[in-house]
Every structure is written in C-alpha cells, then in structure tokens.
Scaffold this motif. Structure first.
Motif, short mmCIF file in Angstrom:
data_model
loop_
_atom_site.label_atom_id
_atom_site.label_comp_id
_atom_site.label_asym_id
_atom_site.label_seq_id
_atom_site.Cartn_x
_atom_site.Cartn_y
_atom_site.Cartn_z
N LEU A 52 52.82 151.81 27.91
CA LEU A 52 52.47 150.79 28.89
C LEU A 52 53.65 149.86 29.12
CD1 LEU A 52 48.86 149.85 27.73
CD2 LEU A 52 49.49 150.88 29.89
N GLN A 56 54.92 149.46 32.77
CA GLN A 56 54.42 148.31 33.50
C GLN A 56 55.07 147.00 33.10
OE1 GLN A 56 50.29 147.87 33.85
NE2 GLN A 56 50.11 149.81 34.93
N PHE A 59 52.40 144.22 30.10
CA PHE A 59 51.01 144.50 30.49
C PHE A 59 50.05 143.48 29.90
CE2 PHE A 59 51.27 146.53 26.41
CZ PHE A 59 50.01 146.42 25.88
N ASN A 60 50.46 142.81 28.82
CA ASN A 60 49.57 141.82 28.21
C ASN A 60 49.28 140.67 29.16
OD1 ASN A 60 48.56 142.52 25.73
ND2 ASN A 60 50.56 142.22 24.73
N LYS A 62 49.29 140.86 32.32
CA LYS A 62 48.38 141.39 33.36
C LYS A 62 46.94 141.39 32.85
CE LYS A 62 49.64 144.71 36.82
NZ LYS A 62 50.38 145.94 37.02
N LEU A 63 46.80 141.81 31.58
CA LEU A 63 45.46 141.88 30.99
C LEU A 63 44.86 140.48 30.91
CD1 LEU A 63 43.57 143.90 29.66
CD2 LEU A 63 44.60 143.34 27.48
N PRO B 64 47.74 140.71 20.09
CA PRO B 64 47.56 139.66 21.09
C PRO B 64 46.22 138.93 20.90
CG PRO B 64 48.21 141.70 22.13
CD PRO B 64 47.95 142.02 20.71
N ILE B 66 44.34 137.81 23.00
CA ILE B 66 43.33 138.17 23.99
C ILE B 66 42.38 139.25 23.45
CG2 ILE B 66 44.52 140.03 25.20
CD1 ILE B 66 43.27 137.28 27.26
N TYR B 67 42.90 140.11 22.58
CA TYR B 67 42.05 141.13 21.96
C TYR B 67 40.97 140.47 21.11
CZ TYR B 67 45.60 144.68 23.06
OH TYR B 67 46.46 145.51 23.67
N PRO B 114 38.58 144.42 32.58
CA PRO B 114 40.03 144.22 32.68
C PRO B 114 40.82 145.24 31.88
CG PRO B 114 38.92 142.17 32.14
CD PRO B 114 37.92 143.24 32.02
N ILE B 115 40.31 145.60 30.70
CA ILE B 115 41.01 146.58 29.86
C ILE B 115 41.04 147.92 30.57
CG2 ILE B 115 41.05 147.68 27.62
CD1 ILE B 115 39.38 145.32 26.59
N VAL B 118 43.57 147.99 33.41
CA VAL B 118 44.96 148.15 32.98
C VAL B 118 45.25 149.60 32.61
CG1 VAL B 118 46.57 147.60 31.14
CG2 VAL B 118 45.32 145.78 32.25
N THR B 122 47.78 152.32 34.50
CA THR B 122 48.86 153.03 33.81
C THR B 122 48.76 154.52 34.05
OG1 THR B 122 48.56 151.37 32.11
CG2 THR B 122 50.02 153.19 31.61
#
Lengths: 242, 131
Positions: A52, A56, A59-60, A62-63, B64, B66-67, B114-115, B118, B122
């Motif tokens: 990724l 990209q 990508f984090n 973007k997420l 991260p 966010i996870y 969202p996951i 992404v 890809t």
C-alpha cells in the motif's frame, strides 16, 4: 532492510494480538462474526501495508480521512427531535406573534369603528383615528386595554359637513379657554402638539380644536368605548388660510 | 472480592423476583432490569483497565491509533447492544431485541467501510500494473 522487516512483523503481531484480545472481550457470539470481519480487514491492511505504501503513499492518512468522514456523516443523517424546551420556546413565540396580530387587528377595527361613529353621529369629518393599546396583566392572561386615542381632524377649509367657516372665528375667540383642555391631554400624549400659554395655534401645523367639538368627541368615545376623556387626544390640521 | 458481591446481588435479586413475580410481574421486570444495569455499570470500570492494556500494547508496537479506535468502537457497540437486547429480551420482546442486535451489526459493518475502500482502491490500483 532488516529493521524495516522487523517493524513490519511487529506491526502484524501486535494487530493479531489485539484481535485475539478483542475476541475475548466481545460479549456474545452473534457479534463475533461481524467483529471478526472488521478485525480481519485490519490485519489484511497491516500485512499489505508495504504494498500500500508503495502504491498509494501515505494510506493511513487516507484511512483516517475516510473514517472521520464517516463519523461526520452519521450525525447529519440523525433525525433531530426537538426537545420540550424548544417546543415551548416556539409556542411562546407563536403566542406572542398571535397576540400582536390580534392587537393590530383590534386597533384597526377600533379605529374604523370610532371614526365611523364620530363621522355619523357628529357629522364631523375625521382624517384619522389612532388607537394605541396597552397590555395589562389580569391574573394569568395579558389583556389589552385602550391606552390612548388620538383623533386627527382635517384642516378646516378642506373639511366638509358641519365644520364650516364660522369656526375660524371661534378658534380665535375661545383660544384662551381651549388651552386649558388641550394642555392636559398633551401631557399624557404625543409630542407633536406644543401649545404655548395663550396661543391657539400650535407650532407644527396643528391648530387647537374647537372645544365644544372636542368635548363632544370625548363624550362620544367615553360613552361608546369607556375611554377616559383624559386619554383622548384631539388635534386638527392647520388650514392653509391660517 | 467483587465477584462475591455481584453473585450475591444476583442471587438476592433472583429470589426477590421469584417472590414478587406472582403478585406484580411489572415490578419483577423492573427489578431484573435494574439489577442488570447495576452489574453492567459495576463492571464497566473493570473493563477500563483492560482497555488501558490494549492501548499500551498498541502504543508500544506502533500500530496506527486509528486501528485501535476502530476496534474499541466495535467492542463498545457490541457491549451496549448486548446489554440493551438482553433487557428487552427479559421483558419478553424477542423481536425488538433482535432488531437492536441487527442495528449493532449494521453499525459494526459501517466501521469497515473506510478500510474496505482503501483496500479496494489498492487492488484497483494494482490491476493495470499487473496486466
């Protein structure tokens, strides 16, 4: 290279451990499948992260953007239920507006009725009748009462009907007496009329009204609507000849 | 020894409910609901420490944030849905309970959107390079 590889492996292991932990924490089996789907996607994302990043870039970010976007999207869909306070506020506003409308309507009808009565019963030409209402609290409710009445008579020349030429002399003759009446009313009422001592002619284009006429109008209004004579103001436009 | 308190509370509540149920089924239900609520709130403080451990783990390994946020949201939704559905089920409204669970499932799936997007982007980005 080795450092990067170990970082990547550490990430994967941490996410998998997290997933195992979460599965323990979940309260029932029904949710397990769905939670597992999301966690599986997260693990997939972690494993794919080198690819990724290659394809990209970041990508984090973007997420993160996607998730915040979804978070913000939710409240917009929410149905906004007005609270009781909102409803009451609105009701108050509407009530006030309704009262105001009713008051305006009442003023207008009163004005029309008074004008009609004066014109019909006294054969006088009336230019305008201006009623102003006062809100008084009686118990729970606000009730309107007539605060003051302003009767405007047209200029004598223009005025038809009973008020004819002879009145001109009257005005001059009686001036000394008429002041008395009008000063009282003026103090309670509007600003425009400014009668000075012995003068019958006011400054801003208003003349003193014939006292007998004003008395009659007052008594008529008092009879018909129960208005105190002190609250009635009568004025007359100055004629061009004066 | 919180476990003794909780089990004792559960036993007392159960006996009371059995006694009351004959006369006033409504009060029996209320008693059950409030007992459940009490235990839930009592234990939420304990879950806090578990979540702290999770956060620590995430921070140290550098995954991260966010996870972790997504995962914690899933756990929260699951717990709240479970709790609400259980109370409703106690009151005998099976259909409403299943609706609540359905709502929880949908909300968890929303987290995945969202996951998924992404990953799909890809994969689509990979395709021309592959062909």
């Amino acid at each position: 290279m080795i450092a990067w590889l170990s970082d990547w492996l550490k990430d994967i292991i941490a996410v998998i451990m997290l997933a195992a932990f979460v599965e323990l924490l979940l309260p029932n089996k029904a949710m397990l499948r769905y939670a597992r789907l999301v966690i599986g996607l997260l693990i997939l994302l972690t494993i794919m992260s080198p690819i990724l990043r290659l394809l990209q870039g970041d990508f984090n970010a973007k997420l993160k953007e996607g998730i915040t976007h979804w978070d913000q999207l939710e409240p917009q869909h929410e149905v906004k239920m007005p609270t009781l306070i909102d409803i009451q506020k609105k009701a108050d506003e509407l009530n006030k507006q309704q009262n105001n409308d009713a008051a305006v309507l009442m003023e207008q009808t009163l004005e029309a009725a008074m004008k009609d009565a004066v014109v019909k019963q006294m054969k006088l030409a009336v230019e305008a009748v201006d009623v102003s209402l006062n809100w008084e609290k009686q118990g729970q409710k606000l009730t309107p009462t007539i605060a003051s009445v302003l009767v405007t008579l047209p200029a004598e020349k223009a005025g038809p009907a009973g008020t004819a030429e002879p009145n001109e002399e009257d005005v001059k003759e009686v001036s000394a007496i008429s002041v008395d009446v009008d000063v009282q009313t003026e103090t309670g009422g509007t600003d425009k009329q400014q009668a000075e001592a012995g003068k019958s002619e006011a400054s801003d284009g208003w003349v003193q009204v014939n006292p007998t006429e004003s008395k009659e109008i007052r008594s008529l209004l008092a009879e018909g609507w129960g208005i105190r004579s002190a609250n009635v103001q009568i004025r007359q436009r100055a004629g061009n000849s004066d | 020894m919180e476990i003794i308190q909780i089990v004792g509370l559960g036993l007392i509540a159960t006996i009371l409910i059995i006694v009351v149920r004959e006369q006033k089924p409504l009060f029996a239900f209320l008693l059950a609901a409030f007992t459940g609520l009490f235990i839930f709130i009592f234990l939420i403080g304990k879950i806090d420490s578990v979540i702290k451990v999770l956060e620590d783990l995430a921070n140290r390994s550098g995954i991260p944030s966010i996870y972790l946020k997504t995962i914690l949201k899933i756990i929260g939704i699951a717990y709240i849905v479970e709790f609400g559905a259980q109370i409703v089920r106690d009151a005998g409204q099976e259909s409403i309970a299943s609706r609540i669970e359905f709502a929880g499932k949908v909300l968890i799936l929303v987290m995945a959107v969202p996951i998924i997007s992404v990953i799909v982007e890809t994969v689509i980005g990979l395709l021309p390079a592959g062909s």
